[in-house]
Motif scaffolding. Structure first.
Motif, short mmCIF file in Angstrom:
data_model
loop_
_atom_site.label_atom_id
_atom_site.label_comp_id
_atom_site.label_asym_id
_atom_site.label_seq_id
_atom_site.Cartn_x
_atom_site.Cartn_y
_atom_site.Cartn_z
N PRO A 1 34.36 141.34 -5.07
CA PRO A 1 35.77 140.81 -4.95
C PRO A 1 35.52 139.22 -4.71
N VAL A 2 36.99 138.76 -4.51
CA VAL A 2 37.22 137.60 -4.50
C VAL A 2 36.37 136.88 -3.28
N ALA A 3 36.79 137.45 -2.03
CA ALA A 3 36.34 136.74 -0.99
C ALA A 3 34.83 136.82 -0.89
N GLU A 4 33.95 137.68 -1.33
CA GLU A 4 32.68 137.98 -1.46
C GLU A 4 32.15 136.78 -2.84
N ALA A 5 32.89 136.60 -3.60
CA ALA A 5 32.51 135.75 -4.83
C ALA A 5 32.36 134.47 -4.32
N LEU A 6 33.55 134.18 -3.62
CA LEU A 6 33.69 132.76 -2.92
C LEU A 6 32.51 132.54 -2.00
N GLN A 7 32.18 133.47 -1.32
CA GLN A 7 30.78 133.28 -0.02
C GLN A 7 29.52 133.08 -1.03
N LYS A 8 29.53 133.76 -1.97
CA LYS A 8 28.05 133.73 -2.76
C LYS A 8 27.87 132.62 -3.72
N SER A 9 29.06 132.02 -4.00
CA SER A 9 29.08 130.89 -5.08
C SER A 9 28.86 129.77 -4.52
N THR A 10 28.09 128.85 -5.38
CA THR A 10 27.88 127.62 -4.63
C THR A 10 29.24 126.59 -4.88
#
Length: 246
Positions: free
Chosen positions: A31-40
């Motif tokens: 999901p968007v929130a998790e992708a934001l957290q995991k991305s640099t």
């Protein structure tokens, strides 16, 4: 028949020399929130140039003019690498395209691929709306409700807090327990304690009073004196024979 046999033989030879086509295989992106957290880095921008660092490198580098950034972007421009082949999950970078990029750092370089949530900006309106809204607020933790008391039960006694009011009576101190009765101390005229007898009790005769002993002794002396006087009053018998005269 000869023509049909020739066609079949040609098809078999062609299939035997064919190589299996490579394809990109990805799992569903988070999901968007998790992708934001995991991305640099997460940003939106327009590609201003595309370059290939080396003919054998197998990757291309796109330079973006950043229009909006949510994470990991410091300046107005940024470079992102991707594979030059779609079979290796590379993005198709073209100059002038506007894209939403979720990039991760590897060996000091930002990389993006088809397996991320990176997409054309026109197709990523939902992602942009969620990124602008920010992460959802955490649910407030509520303390558990106290266990209701059983019907008819009284609440536990709570000691009242101390007060500084001078008019309020001081708390009473606990009354000390009465001391156990003690035996009176023996006087000088009292007989000493008696040792227990063979039967488990104190058996002995207390000494007679001093006055009773004196009167008994005097009575004994008086009786002895009377007996002596009686004996003296009697004349003694003569033991010798009378003298006869001629």
């Amino acid at each position: 028949m000869r023509a049909l046999a020739f066609i079949l033989a040609t098809a078999l030879v062609t299939l035997s020399h064919a190589r299996p086509a490579a394809a990109c295989s990805c799992i569903a992106p988070p999901p968007v929130a998790e992708a934001l957290q995991k991305s640099t880095a997460v940003f939106a921008g327009r590609i201003v140039s595309v370059s290939r660092p080396s003919a054998d490198a197998g990757n291309v580098v796109a330079k973006f003019s950043v229009s909006k950034a949510w994470k990991g972007v410091q300046g107005k421009t940024i470079e992102v690498s991707t594979s030059s082949s779609g079979a290796s999950c590379g993005l198709s970078f073209k100059q002038g395209d506007e894209r939403l990029i979720y990039a991760n750092a590897h060996d000091g370089t930002l990389w993006a691929s088809l397996c991320s949530r990176s997409a054309r900006l026109a197709d990523a309106k939902d992602d942009v709306a969620q990124l602008d809204a920010g992460p959802p607020p955490a649910a407030p933790s509520t303390p558990p409700d106290p266990t209701p008391a059983a019907p008819g039960s009284s609440p536990p006694f709570a000691e009242p807090p101390p007060t500084n009011d001078p008019a309020s009576p001081a708390p009473s101190s606990p009354t000390p327990a009465p001391a156990p009765p003690t035996e009176p101390a023996p006087t000088d005229n009292a007989p000493p304690p008696l040792p227990p007898g063979s039967g488990g009790c104190a058996c002995a005769t207390a000494p007679a009073p001093a006055a009773t002993t004196s009167w008994g002794f005097l009575a004994t002396l008086a009786a002895a004196a009377a007996v002596g006087l009686r004996r003296r009053g009697r004349s003694p018998r003569s033991t010798s024979a009378p003298t006869r005269t001629g």
